[in-house]
Each structure stands twice: as structure tokens, then as C-alpha cells.
Design a protein around this motif. Structure first.
Motif, short mmCIF file in Angstrom:
data_model
loop_
_atom_site.label_atom_id
_atom_site.label_comp_id
_atom_site.label_asym_id
_atom_site.label_seq_id
_atom_site.Cartn_x
_atom_site.Cartn_y
_atom_site.Cartn_z
N LEU A 23 43.70 26.57 14.55
CA LEU A 23 43.48 25.64 15.66
C LEU A 23 42.12 24.98 15.55
N LEU A 24 41.11 25.76 15.20
CA LEU A 24 39.77 25.19 14.99
C LEU A 24 39.78 24.19 13.84
N LYS A 25 40.53 24.51 12.80
CA LYS A 25 40.62 23.61 11.65
C LYS A 25 41.31 22.30 12.05
N GLU B 247 44.23 36.07 23.55
CA GLU B 247 44.42 37.26 22.72
C GLU B 247 45.90 37.61 22.59
N GLU B 248 46.68 37.40 23.66
CA GLU B 248 48.10 37.73 23.62
C GLU B 248 48.94 36.61 22.98
N ARG B 249 48.49 35.39 23.11
CA ARG B 249 49.31 34.25 22.67
C ARG B 249 49.02 33.79 21.24
N LEU B 250 47.79 33.99 20.78
CA LEU B 250 47.41 33.51 19.45
C LEU B 250 46.77 34.64 18.64
N THR B 251 47.11 34.68 17.36
CA THR B 251 46.45 35.63 16.47
C THR B 251 45.10 35.04 16.05
N GLU B 252 44.29 35.86 15.40
CA GLU B 252 42.99 35.37 14.91
C GLU B 252 43.19 34.25 13.90
#
Length: 141
Positions: free
Chosen positions: A114-116, A103-108
Motif C-alpha cells: 500500500l505504501l508502494k 492489524e486485522e485487515r492487512l498483513t505487513e
């Protein structure tokens, strides 16, 4: 096969899979009863059987290198990259479980990207296989 340095680094499932295939072929060449070799052959067989049912069977050194290059902008640790490679997450929840303090390191948006990257760069089961698996799950319930 000889272990030169026990703490040299972590191995991906693909690397373990290829090493075990090599070890199994070497074990097959050795003749004569040996309890240790029988145990080793059993462990290698069972591990290989498991790994052959995972996405690592479809990977190659080129695919892995391409995937790791695509992960560069996300600033992930080596352990996180290895887990992404081995587990091939398909949902946001899985990403949050793999990436520490996600939550702190990556935005939604970064999580979606990343999933893509995982979906595009890592080979996985074909959509036909997934459809069959979904049908089987539906019949079991």
C-alpha cells in the motif's frame, strides 16, 4: 457556485482546491463592497494557500482515478481511500492511523504494498525538496 445537495459525498483536497480556484476567479469579477464576499474571499484565499502547499496541487483527475484503481485489491472503505489520497502517507504508522483495524485487515506485506502504491501513483514533493526540508529541520535543532 451553488450547493445542490449538501450530503452528496466527500470531496478530496484536489477537488476543493480546484473549486476554490474557480470561486476565487468568480469573486474577482464581482465589483463593489460586500462584507460577505470579503469574508468568503478571505476564507477561499487562506484555504487555497494551505492546499497549494500540499500534494493535492500536483494531482489531476487521471492520477486520482489511477490511484483509486490501484487500491482495489486492498478492500478499503471510501473514507480510507479519501484519507490516503488527501494525506499521502509515507510510513507504516500513518497507514495504521488511517486504516481502521489495520492489524486485522492487512498483513505487513499488504501495508508495504500500500505504501508502494501511494509512492508510485500519487505525486509528491521531489526528493530534492525533501532533502532541503531535512536540512532545514537539522539546522533548527
Amino acid at each position: 457556485m451553488e450547493v445542490v445537495n449538501h450530503n452528496a459525498g466527500m470531496l478530496s483536497n484536489y477537488e476543493v482546491y480546484t473549486l476554490l480556484l474557480e470561486a476565487q476567479s468568480n469573486l474577482a469579477k464581482i465589483k463593489g463592497p460586500n462584507r460577505r464576499l470579503e469574508n468568503l474571499a478571505t476564507i477561499a484565499y487562506e484555504t487555497n494557500k494551505y492546499l497549494s502547499e500540499t500534494p493535492c496541487k500536483l494531482q489531476s483527475p487521471e492520477v486520482i482515478e489511477d490511484f483509486l484503481m490501484a487500491l482495489g485489491p486492498f478492500k478499503l472503505t471510501r473514507a480510507e481511500k479519501l484519507q490516503l489520497l488527501n494525506l499521502r502517507p509515507m510510513t507504516t504508522v500513518e497507514i495504521h492511523l488511517i486504516v481502521e483495524e489495520c492489524e486485522e485487515r492487512l498483513t505487513e506485506q499488504q501495508v508495504d504494498e500500500l505504501l508502494k502504491v501511494v509512492e508510485e501513483k500519487l505525486p509528491g514533493p521531489s526528493s530534492a525538496d525533501e532533502d532541503i526540508a531535512d536540512e532545514v529541520k537539522g539546522e533548527e535543532q
